[in-house]
Design a protein around this motif. Structure first.
Motif, short mmCIF file in Angstrom:
data_model
loop_
_atom_site.label_atom_id
_atom_site.label_comp_id
_atom_site.label_asym_id
_atom_site.label_seq_id
_atom_site.Cartn_x
_atom_site.Cartn_y
_atom_site.Cartn_z
N ILE A 1 48.01 -19.21 80.09
CA ILE A 1 48.06 -19.35 81.74
C ILE A 1 49.22 -18.34 82.04
CG2 ILE A 1 48.89 -20.77 83.46
CD1 ILE A 1 48.08 -23.12 81.61
N GLY A 2 50.12 -17.94 81.42
CA GLY A 2 51.19 -17.16 82.01
C GLY A 2 51.02 -15.57 81.78
N VAL A 3 49.95 -15.20 80.94
CA VAL A 3 49.73 -13.84 80.73
C VAL A 3 48.51 -13.57 81.81
CG1 VAL A 3 50.26 -13.44 78.58
CG2 VAL A 3 47.84 -14.15 79.06
N SER A 4 48.05 -14.32 82.44
CA SER A 4 46.96 -13.75 83.46
C SER A 4 47.72 -12.96 84.76
CB SER A 4 46.30 -14.86 83.94
OG SER A 4 47.14 -15.89 84.56
N GLY A 5 47.36 -11.86 85.00
CA GLY A 5 47.91 -11.06 85.85
C GLY A 5 49.14 -10.40 85.69
N VAL A 6 49.59 -10.43 84.64
CA VAL A 6 50.87 -9.92 84.03
C VAL A 6 50.62 -9.29 82.76
CG1 VAL A 6 53.25 -10.25 83.11
CG2 VAL A 6 52.09 -11.85 84.88
N ASP A 7 51.27 -8.00 82.51
CA ASP A 7 51.24 -7.04 81.51
C ASP A 7 51.66 -8.04 80.09
OD1 ASP A 7 50.57 -4.52 79.70
OD2 ASP A 7 52.81 -5.18 79.16
N SER A 8 50.87 -7.76 79.08
CA SER A 8 51.20 -8.86 77.85
C SER A 8 52.55 -8.77 77.30
CB SER A 8 50.07 -8.73 76.99
OG SER A 8 50.04 -7.68 76.35
N ASP A 9 52.85 -7.12 77.42
CA ASP A 9 54.16 -6.66 76.75
C ASP A 9 55.51 -7.24 77.60
OD1 ASP A 9 52.86 -5.64 74.85
OD2 ASP A 9 53.10 -3.52 75.66
N PHE A 10 55.05 -7.28 79.01
CA PHE A 10 56.15 -7.75 79.98
C PHE A 10 56.26 -9.23 79.83
CE2 PHE A 10 57.66 -9.42 83.99
CZ PHE A 10 58.65 -8.85 84.25
N ALA A 11 55.14 -10.07 79.53
CA ALA A 11 55.16 -11.30 79.46
C ALA A 11 56.04 -11.71 78.25
CB ALA A 11 53.81 -12.03 79.12
N THR A 12 55.99 -10.83 77.14
CA THR A 12 56.48 -11.36 75.80
C THR A 12 58.05 -11.05 76.03
OG1 THR A 12 54.79 -10.33 74.49
CG2 THR A 12 56.72 -10.39 73.49
N MET A 13 58.25 -10.09 76.83
CA MET A 13 59.85 -9.67 77.18
C MET A 13 60.41 -10.96 77.83
SD MET A 13 61.88 -7.17 79.47
CE MET A 13 61.22 -8.17 80.98
N TYR B 1 50.45 -11.33 69.55
CA TYR B 1 49.81 -12.60 70.00
C TYR B 1 49.55 -12.51 71.44
CZ TYR B 1 49.53 -17.81 70.19
OH TYR B 1 49.04 -19.14 70.30
N PHE B 2 50.52 -12.26 72.31
CA PHE B 2 50.17 -12.18 73.62
C PHE B 2 49.35 -11.17 74.25
CE2 PHE B 2 53.46 -15.10 74.37
CZ PHE B 2 54.05 -15.21 75.37
N ARG B 3 49.01 -10.16 73.45
CA ARG B 3 47.81 -9.45 73.79
C ARG B 3 46.50 -9.74 73.47
NH1 ARG B 3 48.41 -3.74 74.16
NH2 ARG B 3 50.20 -4.29 75.04
N ALA B 4 46.59 -10.79 72.28
CA ALA B 4 45.30 -11.27 71.85
C ALA B 4 45.09 -12.42 72.83
CB ALA B 4 45.47 -11.79 70.59
N LEU B 5 45.88 -13.05 73.43
CA LEU B 5 45.80 -14.22 74.26
C LEU B 5 45.22 -13.67 75.74
CD1 LEU B 5 48.67 -16.57 73.83
CD2 LEU B 5 46.24 -17.21 73.45
N GLN B 6 45.60 -12.51 76.05
CA GLN B 6 45.37 -11.90 77.24
C GLN B 6 43.69 -11.53 77.10
OE1 GLN B 6 47.31 -8.37 78.55
NE2 GLN B 6 47.90 -9.65 80.46
N LEU B 7 43.28 -11.00 76.03
CA LEU B 7 42.13 -10.50 75.93
C LEU B 7 40.97 -11.75 75.27
CD1 LEU B 7 42.90 -7.37 74.01
CD2 LEU B 7 42.26 -7.74 76.34
N GLY B 8 41.45 -12.99 74.65
CA GLY B 8 40.49 -13.84 74.26
C GLY B 8 40.95 -15.33 74.53
N ASP B 9 40.07 -16.12 74.07
CA ASP B 9 40.38 -17.59 74.40
C ASP B 9 41.51 -17.94 73.54
OD1 ASP B 9 38.09 -17.57 75.95
OD2 ASP B 9 36.55 -17.94 74.49
N ALA B 10 42.22 -18.71 74.13
CA ALA B 10 43.36 -19.48 73.13
C ALA B 10 42.95 -20.22 72.33
CB ALA B 10 44.32 -20.35 74.23
N ALA B 11 41.74 -21.03 72.28
CA ALA B 11 41.29 -21.96 71.32
C ALA B 11 40.59 -21.15 70.10
CB ALA B 11 40.16 -22.73 71.86
N ARG B 12 40.45 -19.81 70.38
CA ARG B 12 40.08 -18.93 69.35
C ARG B 12 41.28 -18.10 68.73
NH1 ARG B 12 35.69 -15.74 71.57
NH2 ARG B 12 35.41 -15.13 69.42
N VAL B 13 41.98 -17.58 69.46
CA VAL B 13 43.07 -16.66 69.18
C VAL B 13 44.08 -17.41 68.07
CG1 VAL B 13 45.29 -15.48 69.79
CG2 VAL B 13 42.96 -15.15 71.21
N ALA B 14 44.65 -18.85 68.67
CA ALA B 14 45.39 -19.38 67.94
C ALA B 14 45.31 -19.68 66.47
CB ALA B 14 46.00 -20.74 68.55
#
Length: 146
Positions: A29-41, A89-102
């Motif tokens: 939910i948190g990585v939508s609309g935010v760069d995944s690297d920034f979200a990780t920071m 992980y955050f990059r993968a979540l931004q690109l894919g479904d959580a139920a498949r990435v995790a």
């Protein structure tokens, strides 16, 4: 004194799994609309503040000079591996479904078993290796898009 769990480590391992599951949902939910690297920071800063608060409140501060060079080396390497894992992980979540990435991320369980056997000399029984194989198969099957 009896414990509700057979071993104290089991309680903490199950708590870790529950928090890891929440991490995936909240992060997706948190990585939508935010760069995944920034979200990780942002996540890293929050973890730093929470862990510093826990250490301070619990009175667990330790003088850095009391820690051996070898321990420092491996803690730094662990931190670097954690950071790399989180960025991926955050990059993968931004690109894919959580139920498949995790589940694919949890192939780390399989890799830990292999690395622990190779580098730490830990021994797993045939039943344990069967479980590791099932975890690998399950992760691949959950991650597969039919």
């Amino acid at each position: 004194m009896t414990h509700a769990f057979p071993s104290p480590w089991l309680f903490w391992a199950l708590a870790s799994a529950a928090f890891a599951a929440l991490t995936a949902i909240f992060a997706k939910i948190g990585v939508s609309g935010v760069d995944s690297d920034f979200a990780t920071m942002v996540r890293t800063v929050v973890i730093l503040l929470v862990s510093a608060t826990i250490v301070a409140v619990a009175g667990k501060w330790q003088q850095p000079s009391t820690i051996s060079g070898r321990t420092w080396l491996f803690l730094v390497l662990s931190g670097m591996a954690t950071g790399a894992s989180w960025l991926c992980y955050f990059r993968a979540l931004q690109l894919g479904d959580a139920a498949r990435v995790a589940p694919i991320d949890k192939l780390s369980v399989v890799l830990v078993a292999i690395f622990a056997a190779l580098f730490l000399g830990e021994r797993l029984s045939a039943v344990n290796w069967a479980g590791v194989t099932l975890i690998a198969a399950g992760a691949v099957l959950v991650g597969y898009r039919a």
